[in-house]
Motif scaffolding. Structure first.
Motif, short mmCIF file in Angstrom:
data_model
loop_
_atom_site.label_atom_id
_atom_site.label_comp_id
_atom_site.label_asym_id
_atom_site.label_seq_id
_atom_site.Cartn_x
_atom_site.Cartn_y
_atom_site.Cartn_z
N ARG A 65 -16.03 11.17 -48.20
CA ARG A 65 -15.42 12.11 -49.16
C ARG A 65 -16.47 12.69 -50.10
O ARG A 65 -16.25 13.72 -50.73
CB ARG A 65 -14.33 11.40 -49.96
CG ARG A 65 -13.12 11.13 -49.09
CD ARG A 65 -11.96 10.53 -49.83
NE ARG A 65 -11.96 10.74 -51.26
CZ ARG A 65 -11.49 9.87 -52.14
NH1 ARG A 65 -11.03 8.71 -51.73
NH2 ARG A 65 -11.50 10.12 -53.41
N LYS A 66 -17.62 11.99 -50.22
CA LYS A 66 -18.70 12.46 -51.10
C LYS A 66 -19.34 13.73 -50.55
O LYS A 66 -19.87 14.53 -51.32
CB LYS A 66 -19.75 11.34 -51.19
CG LYS A 66 -20.64 11.43 -52.38
CD LYS A 66 -21.36 10.15 -52.65
CE LYS A 66 -22.41 9.86 -51.61
NZ LYS A 66 -23.32 8.79 -52.02
N SER A 67 -19.28 13.93 -49.25
CA SER A 67 -19.93 15.09 -48.64
C SER A 67 -18.95 16.21 -48.34
O SER A 67 -19.06 16.89 -47.32
CB SER A 67 -20.65 14.66 -47.36
OG SER A 67 -19.72 14.09 -46.46
N THR A 68 -17.98 16.42 -49.24
CA THR A 68 -17.00 17.49 -49.05
C THR A 68 -17.20 18.58 -50.10
O THR A 68 -17.74 18.31 -51.18
CB THR A 68 -15.56 16.95 -49.18
OG1 THR A 68 -15.40 16.37 -50.48
CG2 THR A 68 -15.27 15.90 -48.11
N PRO A 69 -16.76 19.80 -49.81
CA PRO A 69 -16.87 20.88 -50.79
C PRO A 69 -16.07 20.59 -52.07
O PRO A 69 -16.49 20.96 -53.17
CB PRO A 69 -16.30 22.09 -50.06
CG PRO A 69 -16.48 21.78 -48.62
CD PRO A 69 -16.34 20.31 -48.50
N TYR A 70 -14.91 19.93 -51.93
CA TYR A 70 -14.10 19.63 -53.11
C TYR A 70 -14.84 18.69 -54.06
O TYR A 70 -14.80 18.87 -55.28
CB TYR A 70 -12.76 19.00 -52.69
CG TYR A 70 -11.92 18.55 -53.86
CD1 TYR A 70 -11.32 19.49 -54.69
CD2 TYR A 70 -11.76 17.21 -54.16
CE1 TYR A 70 -10.57 19.09 -55.79
CE2 TYR A 70 -11.03 16.81 -55.24
CZ TYR A 70 -10.42 17.74 -56.06
OH TYR A 70 -9.71 17.34 -57.14
#
Length: 138
Positions: A65-70
């Motif tokens: 989840r750390k490597s998401t645009p959000y």
């Protein structure tokens, strides 16, 4: 019998603290490092002194989840919130890297109500590259 008075307690020295000077920085620079696994947002003044910063990991995201645009957007908003005390009105953005949080980090800064002066791409581009390995002899 002579009465003796107890010795007076020694006066503790008062700690003198310097008054912290809050400086105002109307124009700042934002360095966004958009890697494959994380996005790091750093606010600096025009000389390069760090004012505030945040990353996807610091915003509470872990793992994929750390490597998401959000996550990049949340990290940029968090860093912009921390820099409000300096009175930053407009920023110059330097983006480095080709990660997924590149565009969304810029949108997060815009959403915090900070004006954008310029967006500069400082992604390193290889030219010529490194020396190729030797030819294999069989």
């Amino acid at each position: 019998m002579a009465e003796t008075t107890p010795p007076a307690p020694e006066a503790t020295p008062k700690v003198v603290r310097k008054k912290k000077i809050k400086r105002t920085v109307p124009k700042a620079r934002v360095c966004i490092h958009a890697g494959e696994n994380n996005t790091i947002v750093t606010f600096t003044d025009l000389e390069g002194n760090k004012l505030a910063g945040s990353s996807c990991g610091a915003a509470g995201f872990r793992g994929t989840r750390k490597s998401t645009p959000y996550a990049a957007k949340v990290a940029a908003e968090k860093a912009a919130e921390m820099v409000q005390a300096y009175g930053v009105q407009s920023v110059q953005i330097e983006v480095r890297g080709l990660g997924p949080g590149r565009e969304q980090a810029i949108r997060g800064i815009q959403g915090a109500g900070i004006d954008l002066d310029a967006i500069i791409d400082t992604t390193p581009i290889p030219h010529g590259g490194c020396r190729p390995r030797r030819r294999r002899r069989v």
